[in-house]
Design a protein around this motif. Sequence first.
Motif, PDB file in Angstrom:
ATOM      1  N   ARG A 352       0.814  -1.211   0.000  1.00 29.72           N
ATOM      2  CA  ARG A 352       0.000   0.000   0.000  1.00 29.72           C
ATOM      3  C   ARG A 352       0.852   1.267   0.000  1.00 29.72           C
ATOM      4  N   GLU A 353       2.019   1.197   0.641  1.00 28.56           N
ATOM      5  CA  GLU A 353       2.868   2.385   0.770  1.00 28.56           C
ATOM      6  C   GLU A 353       3.632   2.709  -0.511  1.00 28.56           C
ATOM      7  N   ARG A 354       3.746   1.729  -1.442  1.00 24.88           N
ATOM      8  CA  ARG A 354       4.329   1.963  -2.765  1.00 24.88           C
ATOM      9  C   ARG A 354       5.781   2.475  -2.697  1.00 24.88           C
ATOM     10  N   LYS A 355       6.569   1.898  -1.827  1.00 22.71           N
ATOM     11  CA  LYS A 355       7.988   2.220  -1.755  1.00 22.71           C
ATOM     12  C   LYS A 355       8.787   1.181  -2.549  1.00 22.71           C
ATOM     13  N   LEU A 356      10.117   1.303  -2.497  1.00 20.88           N
ATOM     14  CA  LEU A 356      10.981   0.381  -3.235  1.00 20.88           C
ATOM     15  C   LEU A 356      10.740  -1.063  -2.825  1.00 20.88           C
ATOM     16  N   SER A 357      10.340  -1.268  -1.586  1.00 23.15           N
ATOM     17  CA  SER A 357      10.147  -2.622  -1.048  1.00 23.15           C
ATOM     18  C   SER A 357       8.908  -3.319  -1.608  1.00 23.15           C
ATOM     19  N   LEU A 399       1.501   3.201 -12.329  1.00 26.06           N
ATOM     20  CA  LEU A 399       2.793   2.592 -12.639  1.00 26.06           C
ATOM     21  C   LEU A 399       3.769   3.599 -13.249  1.00 26.06           C
ATOM     22  N   LYS A 400       3.268   4.508 -14.058  1.00 29.65           N
ATOM     23  CA  LYS A 400       4.155   5.470 -14.712  1.00 29.65           C
ATOM     24  C   LYS A 400       4.903   6.301 -13.676  1.00 29.65           C
ATOM     25  N   ALA A 401       4.178   6.786 -12.669  1.00 29.63           N
ATOM     26  CA  ALA A 401       4.820   7.590 -11.624  1.00 29.63           C
ATOM     27  C   ALA A 401       5.759   6.737 -10.787  1.00 29.63           C
ATOM     28  N   TYR A 402       5.362   5.484 -10.554  1.00 24.46           N
ATOM     29  CA  TYR A 402       6.206   4.589  -9.747  1.00 24.46           C
ATOM     30  C   TYR A 402       7.519   4.307 -10.478  1.00 24.46           C
ATOM     31  N   LYS A 403       7.446   4.055 -11.782  1.00 23.11           N
ATOM     32  CA  LYS A 403       8.658   3.769 -12.553  1.00 23.11           C
ATOM     33  C   LYS A 403       9.549   4.999 -12.675  1.00 23.11           C
ATOM     34  N   SER A 408      14.724   1.091 -11.580  1.00 24.54           N
ATOM     35  CA  SER A 408      15.060  -0.329 -11.692  1.00 24.54           C
ATOM     36  C   SER A 408      13.833  -1.232 -11.711  1.00 24.54           C
ATOM     37  N   HIS A 409      12.647  -0.661 -11.631  1.00 25.82           N
ATOM     38  CA  HIS A 409      11.426  -1.470 -11.563  1.00 25.82           C
ATOM     39  C   HIS A 409      11.272  -2.329 -12.808  1.00 25.82           C
ATOM     40  N   SER A 410      10.848  -3.581 -12.611  1.00 27.02           N
ATOM     41  CA  SER A 410      10.651  -4.521 -13.706  1.00 27.02           C
ATOM     42  C   SER A 410       9.171  -4.870 -13.829  1.00 27.02           C
ATOM     43  N   ASP A 411       8.558  -4.465 -14.938  1.00 23.63           N
ATOM     44  CA  ASP A 411       7.143  -4.786 -15.177  1.00 23.63           C
ATOM     45  C   ASP A 411       6.919  -6.295 -15.224  1.00 23.63           C
ATOM     46  N   SER A 412       7.798  -6.992 -15.926  1.00 25.17           N
ATOM     47  CA  SER A 412       7.600  -8.426 -16.119  1.00 25.17           C
ATOM     48  C   SER A 412       7.718  -9.186 -14.800  1.00 25.17           C
ATOM     49  N   GLU A 413       8.657  -8.786 -13.943  1.00 17.71           N
ATOM     50  CA  GLU A 413       8.794  -9.451 -12.651  1.00 17.71           C
ATOM     51  C   GLU A 413       7.563  -9.202 -11.778  1.00 17.71           C
TER      52      GLU A 413
END
Length: 582
Positions: A352-357, A399-403, A408-413
């Motif tokens: 929910r917090e949408r951090k790197l973790s 997702l756009k803002a998160y990336k 390093s975010h991976s959509d496929s993963e």
Amino acid sequence: MDVTQFFKAPSGPASMKRKMAAEPSDAALKRLRNDEDNDNDEFNGDEDDDRFMHGDGLTEAHRNLLDIVDSAEEAPATIDLPTLKRYVLKLEKSITRNEEMRVRYPDDPLKFIDSEADLDEDLHNLMGVSAAPELYPNLVSLGTVSSLMALLEHPNADIAIATIQVLSELTDEDVVAEASEEGEEGMKALVADLMGHQILDVLVQSFSRLDEFKDGTDDKQGVFNILSVVENLISVDPTIAEKVVSSTTLLTWLLSRIGMKQFDSNRQYASELLAILLQTSRENRLKLANLGGITSLLKAISIYRKRDPKEADEVEMMENFFDALCLALAEPEVKTTFLEEEGVELMIIVLRERKLSRMRALKVLTHSMTGEGGAACSNRFIDALGLKTLFPIFMHKGLKAYKKAYKSHSDSEEDEHVLSILASLFKTSTPENRLRLCIKFSENEFEKVERLLELHEQYQARVHAADMQFERDRIAREEAGGYDGDEEVDAADMRYLNRLDKGLFTLQLVDLVAGYLCTQASEDLVREHMAFLLNRKGKDFDLFIKVLEEYAENTGDATSETNSERALILTVVEKLQIISSS
């Protein structure tokens, strides 16, 4: 008087292993040039005469640099058996001399200070033997291991730290990677001898005499090197991972160390070694849970629900925490503890917090719901309103803002983990919770059903592209002479592995979720909408059937009668075939 202060080497970064200086560093050369410029500016005849009359004309920097060069020149270019014997003999003499001086003058450190300095120097010379691991059996036969074990308990902590560093260099996994077959056998002989001398007990006991938080000491580097030796031993003999946990208090120490809030290189290394210990041993995972390790890991992870790591090394430490938790969750008993400690709820908060973790939390949830004991985690996830948090990720909302924030975010993963969670929820949830899951797919004019088909097309295209490239490579290989029998079998395996790498597994999960959704008796509207969307593109449920048949064929042992995962997939296939033919 504190005699240890006389033997301190300059301490480097704790995250790096110290090496013998082979040649002057660039920094030293730069300082030399600057000193020469300053000397030229102040040069005059009278002063020069005085300097050459009363000294050697060298600055302190010059002398230090020459010392480094001299020491490099004295080191042999190669290590052979005579050189090894000379090093060992010199070390034994230094040990004997130091013992004699300490016995003769126990209350006067100045009397044995020179012998201690010689001992320290001879220890560091022994590190050069790591260049010739094929000589390690000779090191064993000469009884050097016994001497090193005794030095680990030397009254001077700095001698013990230097000995630990020697062991770290001799057992370095890079030595094994670069060694010949004889070198590998030599390393095994050394490790076996160390184990015979109870190296694990002595190393773990050494933690108690080192204060890594005390300024002006090498204790922090000593702790780092202890962890390094343990890791090196495990890399040579993986069974040592279980031995060190069962016979020492290392696991307790590691959990205590990762529980400290402040980040440093030793806390990072402790997290890495913890994950290594859990990789292959069920016993280690269960002991982790019994020692309260799941609670410790959840507390360490909870820090990153609202803040990101501050540097790359801290990112690695955070990932080690999540990896260790995922490894532990392979055991059903650990899943029970995970539920009791509200691990599922914490992972939902992290999402929910949408951090790197966030990605790591998805990975933990995937592992918690997979295998024996996963059903309880699946139902807890739905009961804790996890679907409300999961589906926006599935739909790529925000997702756009998160990336943009996390390059390093991976959509496929992320897609793979989300779909794996959804598949587990369908497989193991109670009928009531499965109904709640199906209802989610009918919301907002079936947008999630459309998203499933988008994902199918996306990953099917990737797999098709991989197949085309593989076929081009196969034709080129045949034109060059073709495959022999064994190579042809290997090529077939490589083709399947390549397809998995390019997205086949995610495609299989997409179609499995679609299959579960379409075969739920209560979901006529969802099934009809799915059929409508497929028919609009000239396709039907056979699209899913072909993918799932291949998935079942390659899941587990096809000859086993207890392959429950394969049976579940084939059940979905049979139901889809009935729907498709009706």
